[in-house]
Design a protein around this motif. Structure first.
Motif, PDB file in Angstrom:
ATOM      1  N   ALA A  84       0.835  -1.203   0.000  1.00 44.64           N
ATOM      2  CA  ALA A  84       0.000   0.000   0.000  1.00 44.64           C
ATOM      3  C   ALA A  84       0.870   1.253   0.000  1.00 44.64           C
ATOM      4  CB  ALA A  84      -0.923  -0.009   1.215  1.00 44.64           C
ATOM      5  N   PHE A  85       1.971   1.208   0.733  1.00 43.95           N
ATOM      6  CA  PHE A  85       2.907   2.334   0.740  1.00 43.95           C
ATOM      7  C   PHE A  85       3.474   2.575  -0.655  1.00 43.95           C
ATOM      8  CE2 PHE A  85       7.475   3.426   1.038  1.00 43.95           C
ATOM      9  CZ  PHE A  85       7.357   4.732   1.497  1.00 43.95           C
ATOM     10  N   ILE A  86       3.863   1.498  -1.350  1.00 40.92           N
ATOM     11  CA  ILE A  86       4.371   1.601  -2.720  1.00 40.92           C
ATOM     12  C   ILE A  86       3.299   2.202  -3.621  1.00 40.92           C
ATOM     13  CG2 ILE A  86       5.122   0.274  -4.730  1.00 40.92           C
ATOM     14  CD1 ILE A  86       7.214   0.480  -2.584  1.00 40.92           C
ATOM     15  N   MET A  88       0.895   4.230  -2.905  1.00 38.38           N
ATOM     16  CA  MET A  88       0.739   5.667  -2.695  1.00 38.38           C
ATOM     17  C   MET A  88       1.977   6.438  -3.169  1.00 38.38           C
ATOM     18  SD  MET A  88      -2.258   5.704  -1.738  1.00 38.38           S
ATOM     19  CE  MET A  88      -2.240   7.474  -1.859  1.00 38.38           C
ATOM     20  N   ARG A  89       3.153   5.822  -3.114  1.00 32.69           N
ATOM     21  CA  ARG A  89       4.347   6.497  -3.629  1.00 32.69           C
ATOM     22  C   ARG A  89       4.269   6.693  -5.138  1.00 32.69           C
ATOM     23  NH1 ARG A  89       7.071   9.375  -0.083  1.00 32.69           N
ATOM     24  NH2 ARG A  89       8.626   9.600  -1.734  1.00 32.69           N
ATOM     25  N   MET A  90       3.499   5.859  -5.824  1.00 32.81           N
ATOM     26  CA  MET A  90       3.288   6.063  -7.258  1.00 32.81           C
ATOM     27  C   MET A  90       2.634   7.415  -7.514  1.00 32.81           C
ATOM     28  SD  MET A  90       1.880   2.295  -8.341  1.00 32.81           S
ATOM     29  CE  MET A  90       1.282   2.940  -9.901  1.00 32.81           C
ATOM     30  N   PHE A  91       1.653   7.751  -6.696  1.00 35.94           N
ATOM     31  CA  PHE A  91       0.973   9.039  -6.860  1.00 35.94           C
ATOM     32  C   PHE A  91       1.906  10.196  -6.504  1.00 35.94           C
ATOM     33  CE2 PHE A  91      -2.684   6.198  -6.434  1.00 35.94           C
ATOM     34  CZ  PHE A  91      -3.496   6.662  -7.454  1.00 35.94           C
ATOM     35  N   ILE A  92       2.673  10.039  -5.420  1.00 37.92           N
ATOM     36  CA  ILE A  92       3.603  11.099  -5.030  1.00 37.92           C
ATOM     37  C   ILE A  92       4.649  11.316  -6.122  1.00 37.92           C
ATOM     38  CG2 ILE A  92       5.390  11.727  -3.365  1.00 37.92           C
ATOM     39  CD1 ILE A  92       3.767  10.246  -1.239  1.00 37.92           C
ATOM     40  N   PHE A  93       5.219  10.219  -6.625  1.00 35.68           N
ATOM     41  CA  PHE A  93       6.200  10.307  -7.706  1.00 35.68           C
ATOM     42  C   PHE A  93       5.597  10.993  -8.932  1.00 35.68           C
ATOM     43  CE2 PHE A  93       7.624   8.207 -11.657  1.00 35.68           C
ATOM     44  CZ  PHE A  93       8.933   8.668 -11.705  1.00 35.68           C
ATOM     45  N   SER A  94       4.389  10.606  -9.307  1.00 32.97           N
ATOM     46  CA  SER A  94       3.740  11.180 -10.495  1.00 32.97           C
ATOM     47  C   SER A  94       3.441  12.658 -10.299  1.00 32.97           C
ATOM     48  CB  SER A  94       2.449  10.418 -10.803  1.00 32.97           C
ATOM     49  OG  SER A  94       2.704   9.044 -11.021  1.00 32.97           O
ATOM     50  N   PHE A 593       6.236  -4.585  -6.025  1.00 36.53           N
ATOM     51  CA  PHE A 593       5.555  -3.963  -7.156  1.00 36.53           C
ATOM     52  C   PHE A 593       6.323  -2.751  -7.694  1.00 36.53           C
ATOM     53  CE2 PHE A 593       1.759  -6.193  -5.521  1.00 36.53           C
ATOM     54  CZ  PHE A 593       1.273  -6.713  -6.713  1.00 36.53           C
ATOM     55  N   TRP A 594       7.231  -2.197  -6.890  1.00 35.26           N
ATOM     56  CA  TRP A 594       7.916  -0.984  -7.343  1.00 35.26           C
ATOM     57  C   TRP A 594       8.778  -1.238  -8.574  1.00 35.26           C
ATOM     58  CZ3 TRP A 594       7.292   3.930  -7.175  1.00 35.26           C
ATOM     59  CH2 TRP A 594       8.300   4.768  -7.631  1.00 35.26           C
ATOM     60  N   SER A 595       9.324  -2.425  -8.712  1.00 38.13           N
ATOM     61  CA  SER A 595      10.149  -2.714  -9.886  1.00 38.13           C
ATOM     62  C   SER A 595       9.327  -2.578 -11.167  1.00 38.13           C
ATOM     63  CB  SER A 595      10.746  -4.115  -9.787  1.00 38.13           C
ATOM     64  OG  SER A 595       9.726  -5.103  -9.741  1.00 38.13           O
TER      65      SER A 595
END
Length: 709
Positions: A84-86, A88-94, A593-595
């Motif tokens: 779940a943290f990963i 949400m980091r997708m949105f922050i990164f984007s 999933f981050w990869s």
């Protein structure tokens, strides 16, 4: 598409979004809807329903936004896990990427594009084609194109820096989460397959003899796998019947359920028909369970006394590489038990079936893509349906059809793809649900990229160049011609698919309707509620598609960037709310999933570079085209560095970390209790006793004991 059609689409979708937001802010306050909008809180016992009514329940409010914003990263990880943290980091990164890209694109590139005169569009502003805001409108050979060239280099550097930062930040969180976690069964366990069982021996004896001989100091216990997929199917049917009977039992009178157990139900003792039926189900299940005790599969979960001991055993290899095959064990609740009933040949056939089925689905999807592309072209529609010419030429109708309807139709067809990919991934013989979802995520991602991006691009303006992939030198030119031509469609797609989908995720329309039906028809209670888990396999590819569109069209059509920023802002708040109130984590991959996020972003950058090479060539600026060639090379070198620097940490924890964590556990007074639980952690749940009637006799005793396995 003209500007007014885009504004029509924006207006329709903004109206739908605010309608969903308003309905959610009202309906979430109603006691009867708590199982829809906060099922996680209900199942965790953190929310008690109340029957009191006050006027505030009928007034919309945005208090949920503040509650979703408040939790820190550590609180989010502790409640929902690293996945779940990963997410949400997708949105922050984007948001970081497209905030910087938006400043450059909107305030620098967009005015340059609009001031060009290559397309000679002399219509008024409202009827301007969206192509007037793209790089296609910049005059050939114009020195202004050097600004686009510089922007591509700057934007690539920004994205690569942020990717590196995120990879490092997530890696540190993964290690910190590992050191702060309690001992978990999957950290001490491996899966062993291809066990060579000699004649006259059993799999149980072979495993115990092998690990006591080669790993005597660390070996703890093992659980041999049995063929239980058919039994699991029977249990699922039995549980459905049990729930149905439980509802009938609550509603019906005892006198209506009772009958005599003698001849024709007229003589003898009175018994409860439902109770008797459930007892029969239990007895049948127990007989099936007993028959499976000897049906072993040459596979076993083997547990060790330390994480380091499990890591050493993970690298064992027999004289025959097809025997004693090891892999990391998933979490006990994450195990996909039907896998173990399949032979090697069935798994191999399943992989082939999945590959061919994915290819067939990809090809068949060209049909809705062709329909969608036809709707974006009014002249083509008038050719297909000449009797509708007068209606199609009405301003409102043409704007709705070209600006809203194509993306809506495409989204409806796409809704069947994620569940289809889950089915196909299940056929491939993965040992856990997390592996199935990761595989399905990859399939959905590349299906989405090909069928939403490339298929629309090629069918829109370059379908006649079907030999594009046979002419590698022509790929940049073909893409440079085709991709900018589809900018208007993808801007509308972000508005239609992105905005409305993210708002409907908050509103949960389907769950709301099902809950309303159940309350009216069957009167189901919250005791039977099971909170859902977030479908990463469908949500991650959708987000990464928008990242692809944003990166690709950054310098081609920067008008797309503000619409993407709105999507990522809404998505960040909405999904934080959903993760805290709706979704319960069913497994935790530790951020693996981050990869996929990293790889997809690198692919998007390289695609942008290839298109840039072609664009500058078409725009009669060959020097800029040649100077762009180092960009994809540098990006791929950066990707290779990140793979060597960070990726190993996501595959296995270093021995240094495992030993430190094992030493910490030596001071844990509850370690012996954990070892006792570990010996039973990987017992097949299908072989556990089932007691639906509450009998307290030998029928409820465990079928197999630890010493048996």
């Amino acid at each position: 598409m003209i500007l007014s059609a885009l504004l029509t689409s924006v207006g329709i979708n903004l109206g739908l979004c605010f309608l969903f937001f308003t309905l959610y802010s009202i309906l979430r306050k109603q006691p009867g809807n708590i199982t829809v909008y906060a099922p996680r809180l209900v199942t965790e016992g953190k929310f008690q329903q109340g029957d009191h009514f006050n006027l505030e329940q009928l007034l919309p409010s945005a208090s949920w936004v503040k509650k979703a914003w408040e939790p820190s990263e550590e609180e989010l990880i502790s409640k929902s896990g690293l996945d779940a943290f990963i997410f949400m980091r997708m949105f922050i990164f984007s948001l970081r990427v497209f905030s910087i890209g938006g400043i450059v694109g909107i305030f620098l590139l967009l005015p340059i594009n609009y001031m060009g005169s290559q397309l000679s569009d002399h219509s008024d502003f409202q009827n301007k084609s969206l192509d007037s805001f793209s790089i296609s409108n910049v005059n050939n050979g114009s020195n202004r194109l050097w600004i686009h060239f510089c922007a591509a280099y700057v934007f690539t550097g920004v994205v690569c820096y942020l990717l590196y930062y995120e990879y490092g930040h997530i890696s540190s969180k993964r290690l910190a989460h590992f050191f702060s976690s309690e001992p978990l069964p999957h950290q001490f366990t491996i899966l062993v397959r291809g066990i060579p069982v000699p004649p006259g021996s059993t799999c149980n004896e072979t495993v115990e003899r092998f690990f006591k001989e080669y790993h005597p100091s660390t070996y703890l216990s093992h659980s041999v796998i049995r063929r239980s997929n058919k039994l699991q199917s029977l249990i699922n049917d039995a549980e459905k019947l049990y729930k149905k009977f439980a509802q009938i039992k609550d509603k019906s009178e005892a006198s209506q359920r009772q009958r005599c157990d003698g001849c024709f139900g007229l003589f003898g003792h009175k018994v409860d028909r439902l109770e008797r039926r459930l007892q029969d189900i239990e007895d049948n299940l127990r007989m099936e369970q007993s028959s499976l005790s000897a049906k072993e599969v040459p596979a076993a979960f083997v547990s060790f006394k330390s994480r380091f001991g499990a890591a050493i055993a993970l690298n064992i290899q027999g004289v025959n590489p097809t025997e004693w095959i090891t892999e990391k064990a998933p979490e006990p609740l994450d195990v996909h038990w039907p896998f173990f009933s399949e032979s090697f040949i069935k798994r191999w056939i399943g992989k082939l079936v999945a590959i061919f089925a994915c290819a067939a689905l990809t090809i068949l999807f060209f049909i809705p893509v062709a329909i969608v592309q036809g709707l974006t072209n009014l002249e083509q529609l008038e050719t297909w349906f000449p009797f509708l010419k007068s209606i199609l030429r009405m301003a409102v109708v043409s704007q709705v059809i070209t600006g809203y309807l194509p993306s809506l139709i495409l989204q409806l067809f796409l809704s069947v793809v994620p569940p289809s990919m889950i089915v196909l991934s299940s056929l491939q013989g993965y040992i856990s649900w997390s592996q199935i979802q990761k595989s399905a995520c990859t399939k959905v991602l590349w299906f989405t990229i090909w069928n939403i991006f490339f298929a629309n691009v090629l069918s829109g303006s370059a379908l006649y160049r079907v030999n594009v992939f046979l002419e590698p030198k022509e790929i940049p030119t073909i893409l440079a011609e085709a991709v900018p031509a589809q900018a208007s469609f993808f801007i509308a797609y972000v508005v239609t698919s992105g905005w409305t989908n993210i708002a409907s995720e908050l509103f949960q329309l389907l769950r709301f309707i099902c809950n309303l039906k159940n309350r009216i028809c069957s009167g189901e209670s919250a005791d039977e509620l099971e909170a859902p888990s977030i479908p990463y396999h469908s949500e991650i590819p959708r987000i990464l598609l928008f990242v692809l569109l944003g990166i690709t069209y950054f310098f081609l059509a920067p008008l797309i960037l503000p619409f993407l920023l709105v999507y990522f802002c809404w998505g960040y708040i909405i999904y934080r709310n959903q993760l805290l109130n709706v979704y319960v984590p069913k497994y935790d991959t530790g951020g693996e999933f981050w990869s996929k996020v990293h790889n997809s972003t690198i692919f998007s950058l390289v695609l942008m570079h290839v298109i840039a090479i072609g664009i500058f060539g078409l725009k009669k600026l060959p020097l800029a085209s040649g100077l762009t060639i180092p960009l994809p090379i540098l990006t791929l070198l950066f990707d290779d560095y990140c793979r060597k620097r960070f990726l190993p940490l996501f595959k296995d924890f270093p021995a240094e970390c495992l030993i430190k964590k094992d030493r910490q556990d030596q001071n844990d007074p509850h370690l012996s209790e954990f070892y006792e639980k570990l010996t039973r952690a990987y017992d097949d749940p299908a072989l556990m006793p089932k007691n639906y009637t509450g009998r307290n006799d030998s029928h409820a005793s465990p079928l197999l004991h630890t010493s048996d396995v």
